[in-house]
Motif scaffolding. Structure first.
Motif, mmCIF file in Angstrom:
data_model
loop_
_atom_site.group_PDB
_atom_site.id
_atom_site.type_symbol
_atom_site.label_atom_id
_atom_site.label_comp_id
_atom_site.label_asym_id
_atom_site.label_seq_id
_atom_site.Cartn_x
_atom_site.Cartn_y
_atom_site.Cartn_z
ATOM 1 N N ASN A 40 0.841 -1.198 0.000
ATOM 2 C CA ASN A 40 0.000 0.000 0.000
ATOM 3 C C ASN A 40 0.876 1.248 0.000
ATOM 4 O O ASN A 40 1.352 1.680 1.042
ATOM 5 C CB ASN A 40 -0.920 -0.027 1.238
ATOM 6 N N SER A 64 0.097 4.209 -0.326
ATOM 7 C CA SER A 64 -0.403 5.422 0.355
ATOM 8 C C SER A 64 0.051 5.500 1.806
ATOM 9 O O SER A 64 -0.185 6.493 2.477
ATOM 10 C CB SER A 64 -1.923 5.525 0.321
ATOM 11 N N LEU A 65 0.683 4.435 2.293
ATOM 12 C CA LEU A 65 1.187 4.496 3.672
ATOM 13 C C LEU A 65 2.440 5.364 3.768
ATOM 14 O O LEU A 65 2.861 5.769 4.837
ATOM 15 C CB LEU A 65 1.518 3.097 4.181
HETATM 16 C C1 LIG Z 1 -3.696 2.197 2.393
HETATM 17 O O1 LIG Z 1 -3.266 3.101 3.385
HETATM 18 C C2 LIG Z 1 -4.133 4.214 3.544
HETATM 19 C C3 LIG Z 1 -3.455 5.176 4.533
HETATM 20 O O2 LIG Z 1 -3.249 4.579 5.789
HETATM 21 C C4 LIG Z 1 -5.503 3.722 4.020
HETATM 22 O O3 LIG Z 1 -6.371 4.833 4.163
HETATM 23 C C5 LIG Z 1 -6.045 2.732 3.005
HETATM 24 O O4 LIG Z 1 -7.244 2.181 3.479
HETATM 25 C C6 LIG Z 1 -5.048 1.617 2.747
HETATM 26 N N1 LIG Z 1 -5.526 0.771 1.650
HETATM 27 C C7 LIG Z 1 -5.607 -0.540 1.748
HETATM 28 C C8 LIG Z 1 -6.098 -1.244 0.535
HETATM 29 O O5 LIG Z 1 -5.324 -1.153 2.768
#
Ligand SMILES: *[C@@H]1O[C@H](CO)[C@@H](O)[C@H](O)[C@H]1NC(C)=O
Length: 372
Positions: free
Chosen positions: A273, A275-276
Motif C-alpha cells: 500500500n 499510500s502508507l
Molecule cells: C492504504 O493506506 C491508507 C493510509 O493509511 C488507508 O487509508 C487505506 O485504506 C489503505 N488501503 C488498503 C487497501 O489497505
C-alpha cells in the motif's frame, strides 16, 4: 614549592580532574583516523569487487545493521527467504548475506554500492553514539551524509526508503505530552541539540522527496531504545545505579526487538500500500517511568539501586557552567534531556499498521536483557 604540594592545592586539582573525566566520556567510536578519503581517493573500480546477490532474491540494503538496534533489525528480516540482505557499515555484519564495509560519509562509495546492488529497498538505522561525540559528527553523519544517501537512493531507482528517525527530531528539550504527528514542529533555529536538528533536517528532506509509486518513503520516529550493551542506558548496567524519586516526567522508550519487528511490518506493508508512505509515525512503546525501568533492570541483574530526591534535578542546570568542552555531548545533556517529558500518541502508527503487535512489554524486555 612545599606549599604547592599541600593538600589544599592538590585536592581541588584532583577533584577538578575527576569531574572533567566524569563529564567527558571518551568516544566509543573513534572517528578521527578514518577520513572520507579512505575510499574516496580510490577509483571505485580499484576497490575489491563487490559480490552479487543470488538470482531471484530481492536486495535490501541496510545502513547501520551492525549498530545496537541494527543487530535486532537483521533477525526478523533474515526470516524472509526472498531477501538478499546487504549491510553497509563500518564493521562486518556476521548475520547478513553480504557485508560491505564503509563509512556513510564516503558518498562516492555509497553511490557505487547503490549502483552495483540496485536495491529496491533501503533502510537506515544510523546514528553516532549519544555520548562522547563531537557535535560536528551529528551534522556530518545524521544530516549531510544522510541527505546525500537519500538523493542517491532516489536517483538510482530505489523504490522504498525506510528511515529510522528519532523522537529527537521533535526536540529533546521541547516538552511533549502525548504529542501526535500534528504537534508543533519547531523551527530549525529553535533546536538546542545538533543531534536533534540533524535528525529533523534529514527526515524533512526525505519526506519532501517522497513520490507515491516512484519513491515511497516512510520515517519512523522512535526513541529511548533499550537493547542492552550499546544502548544509551549505560547506567542500567552499572553495579550501583540510581533513580530520582518521585520519577521525573516520563520519556517514552521501547525495546529494540519490538522496533525491529515493527520495521519488518512497515517495510512489508508499504510495498502493498503505497499510500502508507510519505508520512511519519511515532512508535515509542509503552508508558514506564525512568526510575521504574532502572529499578527493574537493577533487580534483574542483582545490582544496587539507590534513589535520590527529585529536587536534586533542579541543580542540573548549573552543571552546564562546569563544562570544559561545550562541543562534546556529555552526561549533563543526557540528564537534562531526561527531565523533559517526551510522551507520544501512537494511534496513527497502530491504525496504519494494525497487524503489528509488540511481542514484549518493557518489563519483559528488561528481564530478558538483564535477568540472570
Ligand atoms: C492504504 O493506506 C491508507 C493510509 O493509511 C488507508 O487509508 C487505506 O485504506 C489503505 N488501503 C488498503 C487497501 O489497505
Amino acid at each position: 614549592m612545599v606549599r604547592l604540594c599541600s593538600a589544599s592545592v592538590v585536592l581541588p586539582v584532583f577533584i577538578a580532574l575527576m569531574a572533567r573525566e566524569w563529564m567527558h566520556v571518551r568516544p566509543r567510536v573513534d572517528w578521527s583516523p578514518k577520513t572520507v578519503d579512505n575510499y574516496v581517493s580510490k577509483n571505485p573500480v580499484e576497490i575489491e569487487p563487490l559480490p552479487d546477490c543470488p538470482k531471484g532474491k530481492r536486495p535490501l540494503l541496510i545502513f547501520g545493521a551492525t549498530s545496537m538496534l541494527g543487530k535486532y533489525i537483521v533477525d526478523p528480516f533474515m526470516e524472509d527467504k526472498s531477501l538478499c540482505i546487504i549491510s553497509y557499515a563500518r564493521s562486518k555484519c556476521e548475520k547478513c548475506h553480504i557485508s560491505v564495509r564503509g563509512d556513510l560519509r564516503d558518498v562516492r562509495y555509497v553511490e557505487h554500492v547503490l549502483e552495483h546492488f540496485k536495491p529496491d529497498t533501503v533502510m537506515t538505522s544510523v546514528k553516532p553514539p549519544l555520548l562522547g561525540i563531537h557535535y560536528k559528527v551529528y551534522v556530518e553523519l545524521n544530516m549531510l551524509s544522510m541527505i546525500e544517501l537519500i538523493k542517491l537512493a532516489k536517483s538510482t531507482g530505489v523504490k522504498y526508503f525506510v528511515y529510522v528517525s528519532s523522537i529527537a527530531a521533535s526536540g529533546h528539550y521541547h516538552p511533549h505530552h502525548y504529542a501526535t504527528e500534528q504537534h508543533d514542529t519547531p523551527y530549525y533555529t529553535d533546536y538546542e541539540a545538533p543531534y536533534d536538528v540533524s535528525k529533523r533536517v534529514a527526515e524533512d528532506y526525505l519526506l519532501a522527496l517522497h513520490e507515491t509509486d516512484k519513491f515511497n518513503v516512510i520515517s519512523i520516529r522512535t526513541g529511548g531504545i533499550v537493547g542492552g550493551e550499546g544502548d544509551p542506558y549505560d547506567y542500567m548496567r552499572w553495579p550501583i545505579t540510581g533513580g530520582l524519586e518521585p520519577s521525573p516526567p516520563r520519556v517514552d522508550s521501547n525495546y529494540a526487538g519490538n522496533i525491529a519487528d515493527a520495521l519488518k511490518v512497515v517495510s512489508e506493508d508499504i510495498r502493498k500500500n503505497h499510500s502508507l508512505g510519505g508520512q511519519f509515525y511515532y512508535y515509542t512503546g509503552e508508558p514506564m517511568s525512568e526510575t521504574e525501568k532502572c529499578k527493574i533492570a537493577a533487580e534483574a541483574a542483582g545490582n544496587i539501586f539507590i534513589s535520590a530526591p527529585l529536587w536534586l534535578a533542579d541543580y542540573i542546570e548549573y552543571l552546564h557552567h562546569l563544562r570544559w568542552d561545550p562541543l562534546q555531548y556529555s552526561y549533563i545533556d543526557l540528564i537534562r534531556m531526561g527531565l523533559v517529558e517526551q510522551t507520544f500518541d501512537q494511534t496513527k502508527f497502530h491504525t496504519a499498521f494494525p497487524r503489528f503487535k509488540s511481542k514484549y512489554t518493557m518489563k519483559q524486555a528488561l528481564l530478558k536483557i538483564y535477568g540472570k
